[in-house]
Design a protein around this motif. Structure first.
Motif, PDB file in Angstrom:
ATOM      1  N   UNK A 122      -5.934  -1.852  -7.377  1.00 49.57           N
ATOM      2  CA  UNK A 122      -5.208  -2.285  -8.578  1.00 49.57           C
ATOM      3  C   UNK A 122      -4.740  -1.112  -9.419  1.00 49.57           C
ATOM      4  N   UNK A 123      -3.922  -0.221  -8.862  1.00 52.75           N
ATOM      5  CA  UNK A 123      -3.370   0.839  -9.710  1.00 52.75           C
ATOM      6  C   UNK A 123      -2.616   0.226 -10.888  1.00 52.75           C
ATOM      7  N   UNK A 124      -2.595   0.941 -12.006  1.00 49.02           N
ATOM      8  CA  UNK A 124      -1.911   0.437 -13.195  1.00 49.02           C
ATOM      9  C   UNK A 124      -0.454   0.114 -12.892  1.00 49.02           C
ATOM     10  N   UNK A 125       0.123   0.863 -11.971  1.00 55.74           N
ATOM     11  CA  UNK A 125       1.529   0.665 -11.599  1.00 55.74           C
ATOM     12  C   UNK A 125       1.676  -0.331 -10.451  1.00 55.74           C
ATOM     13  N   UNK A 126       0.802  -1.341 -10.381  1.00 54.74           N
ATOM     14  CA  UNK A 126       0.786  -2.231  -9.222  1.00 54.74           C
ATOM     15  C   UNK A 126       2.111  -2.957  -9.001  1.00 54.74           C
ATOM     16  N   UNK A 127       2.888  -3.161 -10.036  1.00 54.89           N
ATOM     17  CA  UNK A 127       4.187  -3.830  -9.885  1.00 54.89           C
ATOM     18  C   UNK A 127       5.269  -2.868  -9.415  1.00 54.89           C
ATOM     19  N   UNK A 128       4.978  -1.555  -9.433  1.00 51.07           N
ATOM     20  CA  UNK A 128       5.980  -0.557  -9.049  1.00 51.07           C
ATOM     21  C   UNK A 128       5.472   0.384  -7.972  1.00 51.07           C
ATOM     22  N   UNK A 129       4.366   0.064  -7.314  1.00 49.71           N
ATOM     23  CA  UNK A 129       3.826   0.945  -6.281  1.00 49.71           C
ATOM     24  C   UNK A 129       3.595   0.165  -4.996  1.00 49.71           C
ATOM     25  N   UNK A 130       3.647   0.863  -3.869  1.00 50.31           N
ATOM     26  CA  UNK A 130       3.511   0.227  -2.566  1.00 50.31           C
ATOM     27  C   UNK A 130       2.125   0.483  -1.987  1.00 50.31           C
ATOM     28  N   UNK A 131       1.752  -0.354  -1.013  1.00 49.56           N
ATOM     29  CA  UNK A 131       0.443  -0.154  -0.383  1.00 49.56           C
ATOM     30  C   UNK A 131       0.425   1.148   0.411  1.00 49.56           C
ATOM     31  N   UNK A 132       1.570   1.539   0.965  1.00 51.26           N
ATOM     32  CA  UNK A 132       1.623   2.819   1.669  1.00 51.26           C
ATOM     33  C   UNK A 132       1.323   3.974   0.738  1.00 51.26           C
ATOM     34  N   UNK A 133       1.867   3.903  -0.485  1.00 51.08           N
ATOM     35  CA  UNK A 133       1.577   4.934  -1.470  1.00 51.08           C
ATOM     36  C   UNK A 133       0.123   4.912  -1.906  1.00 51.08           C
ATOM     37  N   UNK A 134      -0.441   3.705  -2.044  1.00 53.18           N
ATOM     38  CA  UNK A 134      -1.846   3.584  -2.433  1.00 53.18           C
ATOM     39  C   UNK A 134      -2.757   4.196  -1.374  1.00 53.18           C
ATOM     40  N   UNK A 135      -2.405   3.989  -0.102  1.00 53.60           N
ATOM     41  CA  UNK A 135      -3.180   4.593   0.990  1.00 53.60           C
ATOM     42  C   UNK A 135      -2.978   6.106   0.991  1.00 53.60           C
ATOM     43  N   UNK A 136      -1.749   6.536   0.767  1.00 52.26           N
ATOM     44  CA  UNK A 136      -1.422   7.965   0.850  1.00 52.26           C
ATOM     45  C   UNK A 136      -2.246   8.800  -0.115  1.00 52.26           C
ATOM     46  N   UNK A 137      -2.489   8.279  -1.326  1.00 51.75           N
ATOM     47  CA  UNK A 137      -3.260   9.060  -2.297  1.00 51.75           C
ATOM     48  C   UNK A 137      -4.621   8.434  -2.585  1.00 51.75           C
ATOM     49  N   UNK A 138      -5.011   7.447  -1.777  1.00 52.38           N
ATOM     50  CA  UNK A 138      -6.292   6.752  -1.981  1.00 52.38           C
ATOM     51  C   UNK A 138      -6.405   6.303  -3.428  1.00 52.38           C
ATOM     52  N   UNK A 139      -5.413   5.544  -3.865  1.00 58.47           N
ATOM     53  CA  UNK A 139      -5.298   5.155  -5.269  1.00 58.47           C
ATOM     54  C   UNK A 139      -6.473   4.284  -5.699  1.00 58.47           C
ATOM     55  N   UNK A 140      -6.741   4.340  -6.994  1.00 63.81           N
ATOM     56  CA  UNK A 140      -7.737   3.452  -7.573  1.00 63.81           C
ATOM     57  C   UNK A 140      -7.132   2.827  -8.817  1.00 63.81           C
ATOM     58  N   UNK A 195      -1.517  11.864   2.046  1.00 62.88           N
ATOM     59  CA  UNK A 195      -0.252  12.037   1.310  1.00 62.88           C
ATOM     60  C   UNK A 195       0.946  12.325   2.218  1.00 62.88           C
ATOM     61  N   UNK A 196       0.968  11.677   3.377  1.00 63.00           N
ATOM     62  CA  UNK A 196       2.111  11.803   4.272  1.00 63.00           C
ATOM     63  C   UNK A 196       2.165  13.080   5.065  1.00 63.00           C
ATOM     64  N   UNK A 197       1.141  13.918   4.981  1.00 60.55           N
ATOM     65  CA  UNK A 197       1.182  15.229   5.642  1.00 60.55           C
ATOM     66  C   UNK A 197       0.735  15.184   7.098  1.00 60.55           C
ATOM     67  N   UNK A 198       0.022  14.144   7.518  1.00 57.16           N
ATOM     68  CA  UNK A 198      -0.494  14.070   8.893  1.00 57.16           C
ATOM     69  C   UNK A 198       0.221  13.030   9.739  1.00 57.16           C
ATOM     70  N   UNK A 199       0.778  12.027   9.116  1.00 53.31           N
ATOM     71  CA  UNK A 199       1.463  10.965   9.827  1.00 53.31           C
ATOM     72  C   UNK A 199       2.062  10.002   8.821  1.00 53.31           C
ATOM     73  N   UNK A 200       2.862   9.078   9.325  1.00 57.58           N
ATOM     74  CA  UNK A 200       3.534   8.099   8.472  1.00 57.58           C
ATOM     75  C   UNK A 200       2.858   6.751   8.676  1.00 57.58           C
ATOM     76  N   UNK A 201       2.165   6.263   7.660  1.00 58.58           N
ATOM     77  CA  UNK A 201       1.551   4.933   7.718  1.00 58.58           C
ATOM     78  C   UNK A 201       2.660   3.894   7.591  1.00 58.58           C
ATOM     79  N   UNK A 202       2.766   3.008   8.578  1.00 56.10           N
ATOM     80  CA  UNK A 202       3.818   1.991   8.544  1.00 56.10           C
ATOM     81  C   UNK A 202       3.268   0.582   8.367  1.00 56.10           C
TER      82      UNK A 202
END
Length: 466
Positions: A122-140, A195-202
């Protein structure tokens, strides 16, 4: 084609398109040589194969809500995954959901709630962020106090490597395993936070949980910030209240939140407040939630009892979260207004062990005062010892001063057993701070992983490792 010596139908070099993808929430502006907007995983794989053949840098991006510049780049190809937004049907037997990397976090949450289940990121930006981005930075987010960050809830990943090869990864179900080095036991862990440096999560599969049958929210104002932070520590240690979030607002953040809600006359003597959510010791249990216990704890810490607000309906709780989101949104606007002067918003996401948060904030403010710059507005996840400090640099000179203060603050944070980045990742802006926390040996291990999966160094240039 400058920097992108190949053409595919999904690639655009149109200047307006490139400018549309040149900014994220970091305050930086970088324009890629070209933008790719694939609509299928096969198209992503083809694009990566061509990029490897032509040695073209590729930076994956979602909704570009990154505060660290991770989702923008000034050369090569920016790979937008927004179109990979499919949300598959919830599997209620296994309590899982599979989604495309471009799915919006809040849309996934709503899909889970529709069948009575809980999607915890549940990042604060949940309406403007994607699950790929949440995985990329291990968002909280606010609820990570109880549920943790995004990573533990990822059950499986589909990842495309730089050469277009596919990895289908699933977390092991083993309770014990002693085969080889622990770092190799769970390959999903290689990509969460990379953060996208090792592979692209699709694509990703997430675990879902029982949706709490009850939710109690409170906003507790305090005349003195020290009492607010002591209240947070007491709530963490309590056995009679069970917070799933403890969100702190200093006076500057509180003023923004009050203005957004239109309640400027409420709790006018307060210098801080704490937002609490409680779902009970055992979620989905019908036992009465401990409102009286929360009120007693607040009064024991000298809260402004007559101004405590209770949010006991979904609509009111939504309003409380909207008020919280007004703080970063307002600071983003203030930072954007200074771009033309060489300034921008500077955001931190350092964390310390939660009992030391008051000490860390005092140190951070003293450093700002000594440098003669305005103190950053502090708000966020106090229950995890993890505030955000938001500064607005008026111009390039003040930006340099603020960055020096942040650097000095991070040195103190590390000395307290903390971290330079607890939520937003490293990206480009914070890569210079990696050596503060990661030893030479740790950095060599990270670079070895990078060479293994991306031998030509084509993915997400500048992110994490600089």
């Amino acid at each position: 084609m400058s920097g992108v010596p190949f053409q595919l139908p999904t690639i655009s070099t149109d200047a307006d398109v490139r400018r549309a993808f040149a900014r994220d929430a970091s305050g930086l502006e970088m324009t890629a040589d070209a933008i790719a907007r694939p609509t299928t995983i096969d198209e992503v794989a083809e694009l990566l194969r061509e990029a490897t053949a032509n040695r073209t840098h590729v930076t994956p991006a979602g909704a570009q809500s990154s505060t660290t510049g991770a989702s923008i780049v000034d050369h090569g190809l920016l790979l937008s995954l927004r179109n990979l937004s499919r949300i598959h049907e919830v599997n209620t037997d296994t309590r899982t959901i599979r989604v495309g990397a471009g799915a919006i976090v809040a849309d996934v949450r709503r899909a889970a709630e529709a069948v009575g289940l809980l999607f915890t990121p549940d990042p604060t930006s949940e309406e403007e962020s994607t699950v790929g981005g949440a995985i990329a930075c291990n968002a909280s987010g606010a609820r990570s106090l109880r549920y943790g960050a995004t990573g533990p809830h990822v059950r499986a990943l589909t990842v495309l490597l730089a050469n277009g090869d596919t990895l289908a990864l699933r977390r092991p179900a083993l309770e014990k395993n002693t085969v080889g080095y622990p770092v190799a036991h769970d390959p999903v862990e290689w990509f969460v936070g990379s953060e996208g440096t090792l592979g692209v999560v699709v694509e990703a599969e997430f675990a879902l949980y029982t949706l709490p049958s009850q939710l109690l929210g409170l906003i507790v104002p305090f005349a003195h910030e020290a009492d607010a932070l002591a209240f947070v520590v007491a709530a963490r240690r309590s056995t009679v209240v069970h917070p799933r979030c403890l969100e702190f607002f200093d006076q500057g953040a509180m003023d923004i939140a009050r203005k957004a809600e239109g309640s400027s006359s409420w709790a006018t003597g307060a210098t801080a407040m704490v937002y609490v959510e409680e779902t009970g010791a055992v979620e989905a249990h019908d036992a009465e939630l401990p409102l009286d216990e929360w009120l007693a704890l607040a009064e024991a810490h000298h809260a402004m009892a007559e101004d405590i607000r209770v949010y006991d309906s979904p609509a009111s709780q939504h309003e409380a979260r909207r008020m919280r989101h007004a703080v970063p949104a307002t600071m983003n606007e203030r930072g954007a207004a200074r771009r033309s002067f060489g300034g921008r918003k500077v955001s931190t996401d350092w964390a310390v062990p939660y009992p030391r948060l008051a000490e860390a904030l005092q140190v951070a403010r003293r450093l700002a005062d000594d440098a003669g710059i305005p103190r950053g507005i502090a708000y966020g996840h106090a229950g995890n010892g993890h505030p955000h400090q938001n500064f607005v640099a008026q111009d390039a000179d003040q930006l340099r001063q603020i960055e020096q203060v942040v650097y000095a603050t991070l040195r103190e944070v590390i000395a307290m057993g903390g971290t330079v980045a607890a939520e937003h990742g490293i990206g480009k802006l914070k890569s210079r701070w990696l050596p503060l926390q990661a030893s030479d040996a740790q950095q060599r291990v990270m670079r070895a992983l990078k060479r293994e999966f991306d031998p030509y160094g084509l993915l997400a240039p500048g992110n994490v490792l600089g």
